[in-house]
Write a protein that holds these residues in place. Structure first.
Motif, mmCIF file in Angstrom:
data_model
loop_
_atom_site.group_PDB
_atom_site.id
_atom_site.type_symbol
_atom_site.label_atom_id
_atom_site.label_comp_id
_atom_site.label_asym_id
_atom_site.label_seq_id
_atom_site.Cartn_x
_atom_site.Cartn_y
_atom_site.Cartn_z
ATOM 1 N N TYR A 90 0.766 -0.942 0.040
ATOM 2 C CA TYR A 90 0.221 0.135 0.008
ATOM 3 C C TYR A 90 0.941 0.829 0.184
ATOM 4 O O TYR A 90 2.000 1.435 0.709
ATOM 5 C CB TYR A 90 -0.836 -0.154 1.148
ATOM 6 N N ALA A 91 0.784 2.146 -0.584
ATOM 7 C CA ALA A 91 0.618 3.201 -0.826
ATOM 8 C C ALA A 91 0.116 4.565 0.323
ATOM 9 O O ALA A 91 -0.641 3.934 0.501
ATOM 10 C CB ALA A 91 0.934 4.478 -1.927
ATOM 11 N N PRO A 92 0.582 5.604 0.043
ATOM 12 C CA PRO A 92 -0.077 6.931 1.241
ATOM 13 C C PRO A 92 -1.628 6.718 0.914
ATOM 14 O O PRO A 92 -1.519 6.107 -0.838
ATOM 15 C CB PRO A 92 0.522 8.026 0.950
ATOM 16 N N HIS A 115 12.525 -1.171 2.756
ATOM 17 C CA HIS A 115 12.745 0.228 2.863
ATOM 18 C C HIS A 115 11.880 1.560 1.408
ATOM 19 O O HIS A 115 11.774 2.007 3.015
ATOM 20 C CB HIS A 115 14.725 -0.179 2.524
ATOM 21 N N VAL A 116 11.626 1.390 1.013
ATOM 22 C CA VAL A 116 11.579 2.205 0.148
ATOM 23 C C VAL A 116 9.692 2.436 0.548
ATOM 24 O O VAL A 116 9.453 3.714 0.883
ATOM 25 C CB VAL A 116 11.153 2.018 -1.478
ATOM 26 N N LEU A 117 8.981 1.486 0.398
ATOM 27 C CA LEU A 117 7.653 1.600 0.941
ATOM 28 C C LEU A 117 7.927 2.473 2.828
ATOM 29 O O LEU A 117 7.187 3.281 2.542
ATOM 30 C CB LEU A 117 6.767 0.710 1.096
ATOM 31 N N THR A 118 8.167 2.373 3.489
ATOM 32 C CA THR A 118 8.031 1.986 5.009
ATOM 33 C C THR A 118 8.864 3.624 4.560
ATOM 34 O O THR A 118 8.379 5.005 5.288
ATOM 35 C CB THR A 118 9.757 1.742 5.468
ATOM 36 N N VAL A 217 2.430 9.386 -3.409
ATOM 37 C CA VAL A 217 2.176 8.019 -3.674
ATOM 38 C C VAL A 217 3.138 7.802 -5.277
ATOM 39 O O VAL A 217 3.489 7.252 -5.670
ATOM 40 C CB VAL A 217 0.967 8.095 -4.780
ATOM 41 N N LEU A 218 3.237 9.277 -6.333
ATOM 42 C CA LEU A 218 3.786 9.614 -7.394
ATOM 43 C C LEU A 218 5.463 9.283 -6.485
ATOM 44 O O LEU A 218 6.367 8.496 -7.496
ATOM 45 C CB LEU A 218 4.226 10.710 -7.704
ATOM 46 N N GLN A 219 5.930 9.832 -5.494
ATOM 47 C CA GLN A 219 7.074 9.918 -4.881
ATOM 48 C C GLN A 219 8.023 8.449 -4.400
ATOM 49 O O GLN A 219 8.711 8.094 -5.146
ATOM 50 C CB GLN A 219 7.735 10.475 -4.347
ATOM 51 N N ASN A 222 7.752 6.091 -7.661
ATOM 52 C CA ASN A 222 9.288 6.373 -8.795
ATOM 53 C C ASN A 222 10.411 5.798 -7.888
ATOM 54 O O ASN A 222 11.382 4.898 -7.967
ATOM 55 C CB ASN A 222 9.748 8.010 -8.150
ATOM 56 N N ALA A 223 10.410 6.241 -6.756
ATOM 57 C CA ALA A 223 11.683 5.167 -6.033
ATOM 58 C C ALA A 223 11.465 3.723 -5.905
ATOM 59 O O ALA A 223 12.631 2.752 -6.235
ATOM 60 C CB ALA A 223 11.666 5.186 -3.978
ATOM 61 N N LEU A 224 10.024 2.772 -6.401
ATOM 62 C CA LEU A 224 10.264 1.799 -6.540
ATOM 63 C C LEU A 224 10.463 0.859 -8.012
ATOM 64 O O LEU A 224 11.491 0.493 -8.362
ATOM 65 C CB LEU A 224 8.742 0.741 -6.240
ATOM 66 N N GLU A 225 10.166 2.173 -8.362
ATOM 67 C CA GLU A 225 10.428 1.296 -10.009
ATOM 68 C C GLU A 225 12.611 1.981 -10.376
ATOM 69 O O GLU A 225 12.749 1.124 -10.873
ATOM 70 C CB GLU A 225 9.652 2.371 -11.324
ATOM 71 N N GLU A 226 12.591 2.270 -9.283
ATOM 72 C CA GLU A 226 14.184 2.386 -9.901
ATOM 73 C C GLU A 226 14.942 0.990 -9.355
ATOM 74 O O GLU A 226 16.601 1.268 -9.586
ATOM 75 C CB GLU A 226 14.480 4.195 -8.875
ATOM 76 N N LEU A 227 14.457 0.276 -8.907
ATOM 77 C CA LEU A 227 15.005 -0.568 -7.517
ATOM 78 C C LEU A 227 15.165 -1.706 -9.141
ATOM 79 O O LEU A 227 14.011 -2.113 -9.549
ATOM 80 C CB LEU A 227 14.507 -2.025 -6.744
#
Length: 252
Positions: A90-92, A115-118, A217-219, A222-227
């Motif tokens: 889940y995102a915000p 880590h990214v989700l948190t 949500v977009l941030q 974005n961070a997940l897709e950079e993994l």
């Protein structure tokens, strides 16, 4: 779907202009290898590989790099064995996330995703709590500037197997059942320039977000897709196009 589709188009333009080619190549190479392993090395007989080869071509990946990736998948060359795993989260604002990964180290992948989700206010979800909100579809996008007669275009798509055709200011988005995707593409490609096509997951119900929630949500996505291990992040957010453009101009 409109907001998420706009997001995909923005990402596509950004990737075409981006200097992060190595990260993009890593994801495509993994997909080429796994697609060839699961369905064989001939794109004409393997729809998943056909899409991966097209993405490699759009990214200007060298032909020999594509061929090596495929040969690793078919076993002609040695290579890393990647596993396909879907994660749910889940995102915000209660936005659902369905995260597709190709990994050779599950422990590393889940740790990176957690880590990214948190960091961005999201959380991991239990298996099955998110996946039911998505369904597998084929999605084709065609720019309106490439369609001179909309009625003829739509009829051709429908006759070939399109379920639905949505339009926004710049784009037609054709929805199909997964098995009809390539039939519709083949029916259109000689007459119309197709911007993109792929089997994907589409949300059944969208969550509208605005303001700070939309930016968070977009941030996060974005961070997940950079993994490196993350191939795609499917979500059910909906953001007004104008606000989406404004946020993307700030966060890149």
């Amino acid at each position: 779907m409109s907001g998420h589709n706009k997001w995909a188009n923005i990402k596509h333009r950004k990737e075409a202009q981006d200097s992060k080619k190595s990260a993009e190549f890593t994801k495509i190479i993994r997909e080429l290898t796994v697609a060839a392993r699961s369905g064989g090395g001939d794109p004409d007989m393997n729809p998943r590989l056909r899409v991966a080869v097209e993405k490699a071509r759009e990214a200007n990946m060298p032909k020999d790099t594509v061929e090596r990736a495929i040969k690793r998948g078919t076993g002609e060359l040695e290579g890393v064995n990647y596993e396909e795993i879907m994660y749910e989260g889940y995102a915000p604002a209660g936005v659902a996330l369905y995260i597709s990964t190709l990994t050779d180290n599950k422990n590393r992948t889940i740790a990176d995703i957690r880590h990214v989700l948190t960091k961005y206010g999201g959380s991991i979800a239990e298996g099955g709590s998110v996946s039911w909100q998505f369904e597998r579809k084929g999605v084709i996008t065609v720019s309106k500037e490439n369609v001179s007669d909309p009625d003829e275009f739509m009829m051709k798509a429908i006759d070939a197997g399109a379920e639905d055709i949505k339009e926004d200011e710049d784009t037609y988005t054709i929805m199909t059942q997964p098995e009809a995707l390539y039939k519709v593409v083949d029916a259109l490609k000689d007459e119309y320039k197709i911007d993109s096509y792929e089997p994907t997951f589409v949300s059944k119900m969208n969550v509208h977000v605005t303001g700070k929630d939309a930016e968070k949500v977009l941030q996060l996505i974005n961070a997940l897709e950079e993994l490196d291990d993350v191939q795609e992040v499917y979500s059910n957010f909906d953001i007004d196009d104008k606000e989406l453009e404004e946020i993307m101009s700030r966060i890149g």
